[in-house]
Design an enzyme around this catalytic site. Sequence first.
Site, PDB file in Angstrom:
ATOM      1  N   LYS A   1       0.847  -1.191   0.000  1.00 49.95           N
ATOM      2  CA  LYS A   1       0.000   0.000   0.000  1.00 49.95           C
ATOM      3  C   LYS A   1       0.883   1.241   0.000  1.00 49.95           C
ATOM      4  CE  LYS A   1      -4.191  -1.837   0.503  1.00 49.95           C
ATOM      5  NZ  LYS A   1      -5.315  -1.570  -0.410  1.00 49.95           N
TER       6      LYS A   1
ATOM      7  N   ASP B   1      -0.416  -0.361  -4.529  1.00 47.75           N
ATOM      8  CA  ASP B   1      -1.813   0.086  -4.484  1.00 47.75           C
ATOM      9  C   ASP B   1      -1.879   1.451  -3.809  1.00 47.75           C
ATOM     10  OD1 ASP B   1      -4.500   0.438  -4.444  1.00 47.75           O
ATOM     11  OD2 ASP B   1      -4.977  -1.377  -3.310  1.00 47.75           O
TER      12      ASP B   1
ATOM     13  N   GLU C   1      -1.901  -0.029  -8.855  1.00 44.66           N
ATOM     14  CA  GLU C   1      -3.358  -0.082  -8.693  1.00 44.66           C
ATOM     15  C   GLU C   1      -3.900   1.290  -8.299  1.00 44.66           C
ATOM     16  OE1 GLU C   1      -4.350  -3.667  -6.610  1.00 44.66           O
ATOM     17  OE2 GLU C   1      -6.129  -2.746  -5.724  1.00 44.66           O
TER      18      GLU C   1
ATOM     19  N   ASP D   1      -9.356  -0.346  -9.454  1.00 42.72           N
ATOM     20  CA  ASP D   1     -10.038  -1.004  -8.343  1.00 42.72           C
ATOM     21  C   ASP D   1     -11.239  -0.145  -7.910  1.00 42.72           C
ATOM     22  OD1 ASP D   1     -10.866  -2.254  -6.045  1.00 42.72           O
ATOM     23  OD2 ASP D   1      -8.990  -2.093  -4.961  1.00 42.72           O
TER      24      ASP D   1
ATOM     25  N   LYS E   1     -13.591  -7.361  -7.067  1.00 46.59           N
ATOM     26  CA  LYS E   1     -13.960  -7.859  -5.742  1.00 46.59           C
ATOM     27  C   LYS E   1     -15.354  -8.446  -5.909  1.00 46.59           C
ATOM     28  CE  LYS E   1     -11.290  -4.621  -2.933  1.00 46.59           C
ATOM     29  NZ  LYS E   1     -10.723  -3.518  -3.732  1.00 46.59           N
TER      30      LYS E   1
HETATM   31 MG    MG Z   1      -7.000  -1.724  -4.209  1.00 45.78          MG
END
Ligand code: MG
Length: 342
Positions: free
Chosen positions: A121, A150, A176, A211, A235
């Site tokens: 992240k 991400d 991402e 995303d 997701k």
């Molecule tokens: Mg993500």
Amino acid sequence: MPVRTAHGVWAERDGVLVRLEDETGRVGYGEAAPIPKFGAGTVDEIEAACRELGASIDGASAAAMPANLRCLQNALAAARGTAPAAVHKYLGVAALLPAGRPAIDQVKEKAESGFRIFKWKVGVGDLAEELGWLDDVCAVLPPEGKLRLDANGAWDRRKAERWLERCAERPVEFVEQPCLAKAAEGAAIGRRVDDMLLGLAADYPTPIALDESVVGEGDIERWLGAGWPGIFVVKPSLLGDVPAALSRLATAKAELVFSSALETAVGARAALQAAFAYPGGRRPGAALPGGNGPSGSLPRALGFGVWPLFSDNRFNGPAAAPYLRSEDLARIDVEAAWNALS
Ligand code: MG
């Protein structure tokens, strides 16, 4: 276990588990695991809708959920349906790294247990500091190891460009959601950010994955229509009609990364079943020994390296391992998760 992203720290997960029993006594489970920030309703709205459905439901009322209750539509479909057939024997799993400097030690540890794909992240702290750590993280990657970054939409164009320039010659699998318009900023800003993402995808060699941009109603269709050249993070727990969305993506030969919405084992089993049934994208991936999917290509690693996530282990999916086999899914004990709530 709290999860820290550019959206903030997440210490608790709210959701609704659904249990349906048919006339023959067959029992099925589903999970509505909304992320309210992503416009998929709140737990209160889902509970109210469940009460309204009453003690028995039919297929028509289960499928006729408004867009903001697509998580419930998803849960009811999972509880009513049967799992799609797996086309992959096993899939890789990406290891989730903590934000910031602690990622460096975690890479070493997780590489030792066999992980090759690592998700870090970024966009959480200071730009220059994080860019500096990128080289430290890359330096400890195992051979063939790759890093996913991400940003959770934290960057503006200039910051995204600095990162993408830096990523070009490094083992970065993809970046991402570098940028993201907030819903409150309106449609014009939204379109400008969409164009920015398309521009970044065209200008830099490192693939970009969407995303947060593809969790809203109609988003997948819009990005397919725009000819998105990158990756779609899916997701499944946040989709309403999962089979319809996936069949649309498969027809477009879209490349997907199936990812956790930090749901319990109930939603995760359904999400993983969808991942194992997805034929794979256009990437001529390297085959694992013995082949993997019908095309022999290896789909990108699952974004499911999240467990253990809940303090009560009955809610957790299979402990994060570098690979998941299709037969592992049958062992996920959704009834135990249900019982943990009753
Ligand atoms: Mg993500």
